[in-house]
Design a protein around this motif. Structure first.
Motif, mmCIF file in Angstrom:
data_model
loop_
_atom_site.group_PDB
_atom_site.id
_atom_site.type_symbol
_atom_site.label_atom_id
_atom_site.label_comp_id
_atom_site.label_asym_id
_atom_site.label_seq_id
_atom_site.Cartn_x
_atom_site.Cartn_y
_atom_site.Cartn_z
ATOM 1 N N UNK A 176 0.812 -1.210 0.000
ATOM 2 C CA UNK A 176 0.000 0.000 0.000
ATOM 3 C C UNK A 176 0.848 1.262 0.000
ATOM 4 N N UNK A 177 2.050 1.176 0.547
ATOM 5 C CA UNK A 177 2.959 2.327 0.549
ATOM 6 C C UNK A 177 3.233 2.815 -0.876
ATOM 7 N N UNK A 178 3.331 1.882 -1.813
ATOM 8 C CA UNK A 178 3.589 2.245 -3.208
ATOM 9 C C UNK A 178 2.414 3.037 -3.772
ATOM 10 N N UNK A 179 1.210 2.577 -3.511
ATOM 11 C CA UNK A 179 0.027 3.277 -4.013
ATOM 12 C C UNK A 179 -0.117 4.639 -3.351
ATOM 13 N N UNK A 180 0.171 4.700 -2.049
ATOM 14 C CA UNK A 180 0.063 5.967 -1.328
ATOM 15 C C UNK A 180 0.984 7.023 -1.932
ATOM 16 N N UNK A 181 2.214 6.646 -2.249
ATOM 17 C CA UNK A 181 3.157 7.619 -2.818
ATOM 18 C C UNK A 181 2.775 8.008 -4.233
ATOM 19 N N UNK A 182 2.315 7.054 -5.023
ATOM 20 C CA UNK A 182 1.897 7.371 -6.381
ATOM 21 C C UNK A 182 0.701 8.310 -6.407
ATOM 22 N N UNK A 183 -0.294 8.016 -5.605
ATOM 23 C CA UNK A 183 -1.471 8.886 -5.519
ATOM 24 C C UNK A 183 -1.091 10.243 -4.939
ATOM 25 N N UNK A 184 -0.165 10.254 -3.970
ATOM 26 C CA UNK A 184 0.273 11.513 -3.380
ATOM 27 C C UNK A 184 0.930 12.436 -4.395
ATOM 28 N N UNK A 185 1.682 11.861 -5.332
ATOM 29 C CA UNK A 185 2.312 12.679 -6.374
ATOM 30 C C UNK A 185 1.251 13.297 -7.286
ATOM 31 N N UNK A 186 0.207 12.541 -7.589
ATOM 32 C CA UNK A 186 -0.869 13.077 -8.423
ATOM 33 C C UNK A 186 -1.672 14.132 -7.665
ATOM 34 N N UNK A 187 -1.881 13.899 -6.378
ATOM 35 C CA UNK A 187 -2.560 14.893 -5.550
ATOM 36 C C UNK A 187 -1.763 16.198 -5.522
ATOM 37 N N UNK A 188 -0.445 16.097 -5.379
ATOM 38 C CA UNK A 188 0.403 17.281 -5.422
ATOM 39 C C UNK A 188 0.244 18.021 -6.744
#
Length: 563
Positions: free
Chosen positions: A293-305
């Motif tokens: 889940x850490x991988x998805x969290x960082x990927x989504x976080x970059x898109x949120x940014x």
């Protein structure tokens, strides 16, 4: 007195509009003037978020005496490397062949015929640590041109063939060697940093195209065994290290350009659209491979940014955020213990343990005298607070950060980089629409849904494939800035957009995107393909010619349009 840059579409060029240097943009006037006066061209290439570009501008290009010396001996030309990657590629290749080094600002001296004969990157205004000063360079080059211009011209012309890049290569008649991939993976394994992740030492770049290659190989291996083998180990360890280091913005999401050290702790603080698009996609694919889940969290976080910090009302995404804030590198992002305690109160001790902040700090900048500056990291899972406390800490620190002087935003929107973001948004949107977000991800970015990501991808695709990003003949343009499109698109603009539209079709099954992808692919073949030597040129057949028409096949720092 303003020079000729004030009406430019490039924010970088407009930053230099008030310099006492008599800058011209690259174009017919600058080239004609150099020929008529038989003076060298001094071409200075950079980009809006480049830290050392700002430093040299402040120290030298804004200095009246130094500017007078530049104006007296040279026709001075400013180039935004992001708007004109064709010019940058030629003269960066030239600089590297001359000196073995590269970087920005790229300051290159050309004959009036555009052939390079001397260059460098940053030069100080006064001699420093054995480095000559910029005034010394100007004086030496001007004197050499006055005394030896025929000899300089003869030597400079000899470099033209090299500057064609891969266009100088002849296609092989041999079939592809299947061992090439094995050799590449073995080479990566030899340079892999098994302790810190990534490849090589400091400075350390994320290299998302390399990570995607490893994930692709690992996915093939995982189909025949319990895990993805060495490729999975290299990819996942690197992404975990990036996610936990200071190169990852723990508070706002997204990723800085690179780390100045080997441990991913202290970043060079600029944030580029293409890095975040490519890393978002790499993290998403790592999640599909590993289920972490850490991988998805960082990927989504970059898109949120990107949606929060880089989006425009028209649906596009701006190019970058600067490394500096108020003239000080990293000032927007770093914290002292006193600042953390002031903002967080009772949560401060938890946050300090979580982020690795200390009284001594991990970041020093000579222009920021504050002691104990900390880049926040996420390296100790045992100290990570529960999701509600982590959310509260992030919100408070983000609110405090918003009160600081913000980094400057480069407002131009580039077709190629926006295409990379469309691909990432479409892939993430399809994933979240199909399976939803795990609880940890939903708590980290509850505002991000699959439907929102797909809608953002569609809006961006509509802008960059619509009439506003076409010229009078319907050709794709490169840049959207100040409410208008400009510059004919390059190979990467077309190639990345074809890939983006296919990704958007696969995510939405809207046939208009497949139709547009096919039409754009046909245009790309017609204008960029080499029918004799194979492959694709970086510039179109109808582009204004430079001293070389290149084929660029390296993935650096974004994928090659030829791939």
């Amino acid at each position: 007195m303003p020079n000729r840059l004030e009406s430019s579409t490039s924010p970088y060029l407009r930053q230099h509009a008030s310099n006492p240097v008599d800058w011209l943009p690259w174009g017919p006037e600058a080239l004609r003037r150099a020929r008529e006066q038989d003076r060298p061209l001094l071409v200075s290439i950079g980009y809006s978020s480049c830290h050392w570009c700002h430093v040299m501008a402040e120290e030298s290009f804004e200095d009246e005496e130094i500017a007078a010396s530049m104006n007296a001996s040279f026709d001075c030309v400013k180039v935004d490397r992001e708007e004109r990657p064709d010019i940058d590629a030629i003269y960066m290749d030239a600089l590297q062949s001359m000196t073995g080094q590269g970087g920005w600002p790229l300051n290159i001296f050309l004959t009036p015929e555009q052939d390079p004969f001397y260059g460098g990157t940053y030069f100080p205004p006064r001699p420093l640590h054995g480095m000559p000063s910029w005034p010394q360079i100007l004086e030496a080059v001007a004197e050499a041109w006055q005394e030896r211009s025929p000899e300089i011209r003869d030597g400079a012309r000899g470099m033209r063939e090299r500057l064609a890049g891969a266009a100088a290569l002849q296609p092989s008649a041999q079939p592809l060697d299947p061992t090439a991939l094995t050799d590449a993976l073995q080479g990566l394994s030899r340079s892999f940093d098994r302790r810190n992740g990534g490849f090589g030492g400091a400075p350390k770049f994320p290299q998302p195209t390399v990570i995607e290659l490893l994930i692709s190989e690992a996915s093939l291996q995982a189909a025949h065994g319990p895990d993805g083998g060495p490729a999975a180990e290299m990819a996942l360890h690197t992404l975990e290290a990036i996610a936990s280091g200071g190169i990852h913005d723990l508070l706002g999401g997204g990723f800085h350009r690179y780390a100045v050290d080997a441990t991913w702790t202290v970043p060079h603080f600029e944030k580029m659209l293409y890095d975040n698009a490519l890393l978002a996609r790499a993290f998403l694919r790592a999640y599909k491979l590993s289920g972490r889940e850490r991988m998805l969290e960082c990927g989504v976080g970059a898109l949120d940014f990107a949606l929060r910090e880089l989006s425009t009302p028209e649906g596009g995404f701006c190019s970058a955020l600067d490394a500096d804030s108020g003239g000080v590198e990293g000032a927007f992002y770093v914290w002292t213990l006193a600042q953390l305690r002031e903002e967080l109160g009772a949560d401060a001790d938890v946050a300090i343990a979580w982020t690795g902040a200390s009284r001594r700090g991990n970041f020093q900048d000579p222009r920021n005298p504050a002691p104990g500056l900390n880049v926040l990291t996420d390296r100790s899972p045992g100290t990570r607070p529960d999701p509600e406390v982590a959310r509260r800490i992030r919100e408070r620190l983000l609110a405090a950060r918003q009160r600081r002087v913000r980094p400057q935003r480069d407002e131009k929107c580039l077709t190629a980089w926006n295409a990379l973001m469309i691909s990432a948004l479409a892939e993430a949107g399809a994933l979240l629409c199909a399976s939803g977000a795990p609880d940890a991800v939903a708590q980290r970015a509850p505002q991000i849904t699959g439907e929102r990501l797909l809608a953002a991808a569609v809006a961006c695709a509509e802008l960059f494939t619509g009439s506003r990003m076409r010229d009078g003949q319907g050709r794709l343009l490169r840049s959207w800035s100040a409410g208008r499109g400009s510059l004919l698109g390059y190979l990467e603009d077309h190639a990345f957009m074809v890939e983006a539209l296919i990704s958007l079709y696969e995510a939405s099954f809207d046939p208009r995107w497949l139709t547009e992808a096919r039409r754009l692919a046909e245009e790309m073949i017609a204008r960029f393909a080499d029918p004799d030597g194979g492959g694709f040129f970086s510039t179109a057949s109808d582009a204004k010619p430079l001293i070389a028409r290149r084929k660029d096949i390296d993935d650096s720092p974004i994928p090659s349009g030829c791939a």
